[in-house]
Design an enzyme around this catalytic site. Structure first.
Site, PDB file in Angstrom:
ATOM      1  N   LYS A  71       0.479  -3.092   7.139  1.00  0.00           N
ATOM      2  CA  LYS A  71      -0.951  -3.331   7.393  1.00  0.00           C
ATOM      3  C   LYS A  71      -1.689  -2.003   7.441  1.00  0.00           C
ATOM      4  O   LYS A  71      -1.109  -0.928   7.705  1.00  0.00           O
ATOM      5  CB  LYS A  71      -1.162  -4.106   8.692  1.00  0.00           C
ATOM      6  CG  LYS A  71      -0.719  -3.383   9.980  1.00  0.00           C
ATOM      7  CD  LYS A  71      -1.729  -2.407  10.550  1.00  0.00           C
ATOM      8  CE  LYS A  71      -1.196  -1.644  11.762  1.00  0.00           C
ATOM      9  NZ  LYS A  71      -2.046  -0.518  12.165  1.00  0.00           N
ATOM     10  N   PRO A 113       6.975   3.362   5.238  1.00  0.00           N
ATOM     11  CA  PRO A 113       7.326   4.567   5.995  1.00  0.00           C
ATOM     12  C   PRO A 113       7.475   4.282   7.487  1.00  0.00           C
ATOM     13  O   PRO A 113       6.797   3.402   8.039  1.00  0.00           O
ATOM     14  CB  PRO A 113       6.153   5.519   5.729  1.00  0.00           C
ATOM     15  CG  PRO A 113       5.536   5.034   4.471  1.00  0.00           C
ATOM     16  CD  PRO A 113       5.739   3.559   4.445  1.00  0.00           C
ATOM     17  N   VAL A 114       8.351   5.042   8.134  1.00  0.00           N
ATOM     18  CA  VAL A 114       8.636   4.870   9.559  1.00  0.00           C
ATOM     19  C   VAL A 114       7.651   5.697  10.387  1.00  0.00           C
ATOM     20  O   VAL A 114       7.260   6.795   9.993  1.00  0.00           O
ATOM     21  CB  VAL A 114      10.090   5.312   9.858  1.00  0.00           C
ATOM     22  CG1 VAL A 114      10.404   5.208  11.349  1.00  0.00           C
ATOM     23  CG2 VAL A 114      11.076   4.472   9.041  1.00  0.00           C
ATOM     24  N   LEU A 145       1.564   1.866  10.103  1.00  0.00           N
ATOM     25  CA  LEU A 145       1.488   0.765   9.135  1.00  0.00           C
ATOM     26  C   LEU A 145       2.210  -0.488   9.632  1.00  0.00           C
ATOM     27  O   LEU A 145       2.380  -1.444   8.862  1.00  0.00           O
ATOM     28  CB  LEU A 145       2.078   1.207   7.790  1.00  0.00           C
ATOM     29  CG  LEU A 145       1.396   2.409   7.117  1.00  0.00           C
ATOM     30  CD1 LEU A 145       2.183   2.837   5.877  1.00  0.00           C
ATOM     31  CD2 LEU A 145      -0.046   2.071   6.737  1.00  0.00           C
ATOM     32  N   ALA A 146       2.621  -0.504  10.893  1.00  0.00           N
ATOM     33  CA  ALA A 146       3.304  -1.643  11.511  1.00  0.00           C
ATOM     34  C   ALA A 146       4.632  -1.966  10.843  1.00  0.00           C
ATOM     35  O   ALA A 146       5.046  -3.126  10.794  1.00  0.00           O
ATOM     36  CB  ALA A 146       2.397  -2.892  11.519  1.00  0.00           C
ATOM     37  N   GLY A 147       5.334  -0.947  10.359  1.00  0.00           N
ATOM     38  CA  GLY A 147       6.603  -1.165   9.667  1.00  0.00           C
ATOM     39  C   GLY A 147       7.658  -1.829  10.524  1.00  0.00           C
ATOM     40  O   GLY A 147       8.368  -2.731  10.069  1.00  0.00           O
ATOM     41  N   ASP A 203       1.530  -5.664  17.718  1.00  0.00           N
ATOM     42  CA  ASP A 203       1.193  -5.911  16.309  1.00  0.00           C
ATOM     43  C   ASP A 203       1.985  -7.065  15.688  1.00  0.00           C
ATOM     44  O   ASP A 203       1.664  -7.518  14.586  1.00  0.00           O
ATOM     45  CB  ASP A 203       1.460  -4.648  15.465  1.00  0.00           C
ATOM     46  CG  ASP A 203       0.371  -3.601  15.630  1.00  0.00           C
ATOM     47  OD1 ASP A 203      -0.717  -3.940  16.141  1.00  0.00           O
ATOM     48  OD2 ASP A 203       0.610  -2.437  15.249  1.00  0.00           O
TER      49      ASP A 203
END
Length: 289
Positions: free
Chosen positions: A11, A94-95, A99-101, A136
């Site tokens: 996101k 990416p960690v 980006l809410a990975g 999230d």
């Protein structure tokens, strides 16, 4: 043994406002979130017992430090499942990037196990479970685009950006969300997002107006800690982004583009310097399996 493959999408924040700090230590937020077509692929495979987590990424925990692991544990305990599960995360997001990975992996496991084990949980029930794993996670279950309020758990689906190209660029640093919030002085925030104006522009599908109103109150905090964020944002605009902003607590910066060729030029230039650069589209649909 039963097996299921599912996606967990990243996101971006189209806006992010922090209204204050609650007595329990959490911050009240008001933000608009939008999924993009960058995703982790999660493969769930039933095993005899326990939870096993593996990944192609060396940087994520493979135990209870991972939201995906905790999601599987939560489902097994709540529904008294005596079968085990093997989780494989093919990591593309990416960690520690804003980006809410991690959250989207946890959300994918909840959604996936609900299907794999025929649990019959509603989306609302999954979102309620997800909130116990992270603020999230409910949005990552809902998907598309939404206005998030409270600590992020009060979600209202909204019209999202459709068919807009997004260039994502994460510098080779990691940012602690907790540290960013610790360094944020809510009383000193001067410029806040025009959230209502953005929502109206989204409703009109006016990408230019949305791009002109991008604002994230955490951006200045992260920029002071990591000036490279400001530099990438400047480069995005130099490469003709309609607008550019940091996502979440950072450090990923994104630029919005209506034209793929311009997005590709930005990608080509930034990816020479920053390995974790992507060009993707916004995603406003409903996730299908």
């Amino acid at each position: 043994m039963k097996e299921l493959k599912i996606w967990g999408r990243a996101k971006i924040n189209i806006s992010l406002d922090v209204l204050g700090k609650r007595a329990d230590g959490y911050h009240e937020v008001r933000m608009i979130m939008q999924q993009v077509d960058l995703y982790d692929e999660i493969i769930l495979k039933e095993i005899d017992h326990g939870i096993r987590l593996e990944s192609n990424c060396d940087f994520i925990p493979l135990d209870e430090g991972n939201i995906a692991y905790r999601a599987a544990k939560l489902i097994r305990e709540k529904y008294h499942i005596d079968r085990g599960i093997h989780i494989y995360i093919d990591k593309n997001i990416p960690v520690a990037a804003g980006l809410a990975g991690g959250s989207t992996d946890g959300a994918a496991v909840l959604r996936g196990l609900n299907i794999l084990w025929n649990l019959g949980a509603s989306q609302e029930e999954l979102m309620e479970m997800g909130l116990s794993l992270g603020a999230d996670v409910p949005f990552c279950i809902l998907g598309g685009a939404a206005l998030a309020e409270g600590i992020g758990e009060k979600l209202t689906p909204v019209q999202g950006l459709e068919n807009v190209w997004v260039v994502l660029c994460k510098p080779n640093i990691s940012v602690s969300t907790a540290e960013v919030y610790r360094n944020l002085d809510v009383n000193r925030i001067v410029h806040r997002p025009d959230t209502e104006g953005i929502l109206q522009a989204l409703q009109r599908k006016d990408v230019q107006a949305v791009a002109g109103k991008l604002r994230n109150v955490l951006e200045q905090v992260t920029e002071e800690m990591h000036p490279i964020v400001k530099d990438i944002k400047k480069r995005m605009l130099e490469y003709n982004a309609l607008g550019s902003m940091m996502s979440g607590s950072g450090p990923t910066v994104f630029g919005l583009y209506k034209d793929y060729n311009r997005a590709k030029i930005a990608y080509d230039n930034l990816s020479r310097i920053y390995k974790q650069t992507y060009v993707v589209k916004t995603f406003s649909g409903v996730e299908e399996l």
